[in-house]
Write a protein that holds these residues in place. Sequence first.
Motif, PDB file in Angstrom:
ATOM      1  N   LEU A  92       0.818  -1.386  -0.053  1.00 26.84           N
ATOM      2  CA  LEU A  92      -0.111   0.011   0.042  1.00 26.84           C
ATOM      3  C   LEU A  92       0.969   1.289   0.138  1.00 26.84           C
ATOM      4  CD1 LEU A  92      -2.896  -0.949   2.508  1.00 26.84           C
ATOM      5  CD2 LEU A  92      -3.106  -0.306   0.130  1.00 26.84           C
ATOM      6  N   GLN A  93       1.962   1.214   0.824  1.00 24.32           N
ATOM      7  CA  GLN A  93       2.863   2.422   0.849  1.00 24.32           C
ATOM      8  C   GLN A  93       3.609   2.662  -0.511  1.00 24.32           C
ATOM      9  OE1 GLN A  93       1.244   3.217   3.535  1.00 24.32           O
ATOM     10  NE2 GLN A  93       3.281   4.463   4.289  1.00 24.32           N
ATOM     11  N   VAL A  94       3.833   1.721  -1.367  1.00 22.29           N
ATOM     12  CA  VAL A  94       4.421   1.931  -2.734  1.00 22.29           C
ATOM     13  C   VAL A  94       3.545   2.092  -3.656  1.00 22.29           C
ATOM     14  CG1 VAL A  94       6.500   0.901  -1.854  1.00 22.29           C
ATOM     15  CG2 VAL A  94       4.795  -0.414  -3.038  1.00 22.29           C
ATOM     16  N   TRP A  95       2.111   2.285  -3.344  1.00 23.49           N
ATOM     17  CA  TRP A  95       0.976   2.494  -4.405  1.00 23.49           C
ATOM     18  C   TRP A  95       0.954   3.951  -4.774  1.00 23.49           C
ATOM     19  CZ3 TRP A  95      -4.421   0.112  -4.046  1.00 23.49           C
ATOM     20  CH2 TRP A  95      -5.060   0.281  -5.258  1.00 23.49           C
ATOM     21  N   ILE A 173      11.798   3.271  -0.759  1.00 22.11           N
ATOM     22  CA  ILE A 173      11.802   2.040  -1.863  1.00 22.11           C
ATOM     23  C   ILE A 173      13.233   1.019  -1.554  1.00 22.11           C
ATOM     24  CG2 ILE A 173      12.277   1.673  -4.257  1.00 22.11           C
ATOM     25  CD1 ILE A 173      10.941   4.525  -4.895  1.00 22.11           C
ATOM     26  N   ARG A 174      14.231   1.466  -1.001  1.00 18.56           N
ATOM     27  CA  ARG A 174      15.272   0.558  -0.762  1.00 18.56           C
ATOM     28  C   ARG A 174      14.653  -0.372   0.568  1.00 18.56           C
ATOM     29  NH1 ARG A 174      18.414   5.635  -1.251  1.00 18.56           N
ATOM     30  NH2 ARG A 174      19.301   5.593  -3.115  1.00 18.56           N
ATOM     31  N   GLU A 232      18.051   0.041  -7.020  1.00 23.81           N
ATOM     32  CA  GLU A 232      18.726   1.036  -7.220  1.00 23.81           C
ATOM     33  C   GLU A 232      18.861   1.482  -8.829  1.00 23.81           C
ATOM     34  OE1 GLU A 232      20.428   2.944  -5.082  1.00 23.81           O
ATOM     35  OE2 GLU A 232      20.017   1.962  -3.353  1.00 23.81           O
ATOM     36  N   TRP A 233      18.738   0.613  -9.412  1.00 21.01           N
ATOM     37  CA  TRP A 233      18.843   0.606 -11.033  1.00 21.01           C
ATOM     38  C   TRP A 233      17.557   1.526 -11.162  1.00 21.01           C
ATOM     39  CZ3 TRP A 233      14.786  -0.561 -14.220  1.00 21.01           C
ATOM     40  CH2 TRP A 233      14.981  -0.299 -15.666  1.00 21.01           C
ATOM     41  N   TRP A 234      16.337   1.174 -10.661  1.00 18.28           N
ATOM     42  CA  TRP A 234      15.126   2.033 -10.978  1.00 18.28           C
ATOM     43  C   TRP A 234      15.338   3.378 -10.499  1.00 18.28           C
ATOM     44  CZ3 TRP A 234      10.886   4.047  -8.189  1.00 18.28           C
ATOM     45  CH2 TRP A 234       9.783   4.278  -9.081  1.00 18.28           C
TER      46      TRP A 234
END
Length: 259
Positions: A92-95, A173-174, A232-234
């Motif tokens: 939910l947090q990354v949405w 994100i990490r 990290e790439w993203w």
Amino acid sequence: MRTTTDLPDVQPRPTSTAASTGRTLGRKWWQRPWIAPLAIISILFVAFSLPPYLSLNPERSRVPQPDDFAAHYPFLVVHVVFGAVALLTTWLQVWPWFRQRHPVAHRLIGRVYVFGGVLPAGLTGLVIGVFTPFGPVARMSTVLLSLLWLSFTVIGYRRARQRRYVEHRRWMIRSFALTASTITNRLWGVLAYLVLAPQLETTFEGSEKMLSWTIAGLTTWLGWVVPLLIAEWWLERGESARHGARLPATLAPPSLGPA
């Protein structure tokens, strides 16, 4: 754990906030096709992994009890339960749609993720990592993973408190990548077993212990290093980097992180 000195709150100008919020809300919830699979996988994984530990029966544990640490199982139960909380809240947090449409819920769930998920799960992960029954390679990986997981999450939370929302998003994100590593760890474990098990009598000279240690060492490292490298790439080449280039770190919309 090192963080930079707190900066004074900086409120964005209304026009800048409206413009950047409009850009973020440009996509509808159904235009993020990765959210539904992520949610389903997380729920199914927890439904499979958690019940044996809720029974509080050490015989149902999927991790062998080490001989030199009698309290291993209680720490393992705490780690699994709070790790499940972190995994169930992180999608939910990354949405982006949920984060923008429901900022209050985002902040509340973010606190649950940090204080009711990662912190207790990471601290107990350190303990069970030190006493893991799967050998020194897995021990080094588990301890390092726990330290990074705790560090990324605390730094991300601190950046939100400092109203540095773009940096907050990057660190979280990490943190999410390491949270999800508990799933990828199992996938690597299946693959490693299929490749290495037929070599039990040759490469491992019939030693099941060395076979299990080798599989555990490979899967524990690959389980979190690969997702972190992808994250990290993203961050450097993907959508997050474009967002970061558009907005100064202190001028992102307040709804992007916990206040």
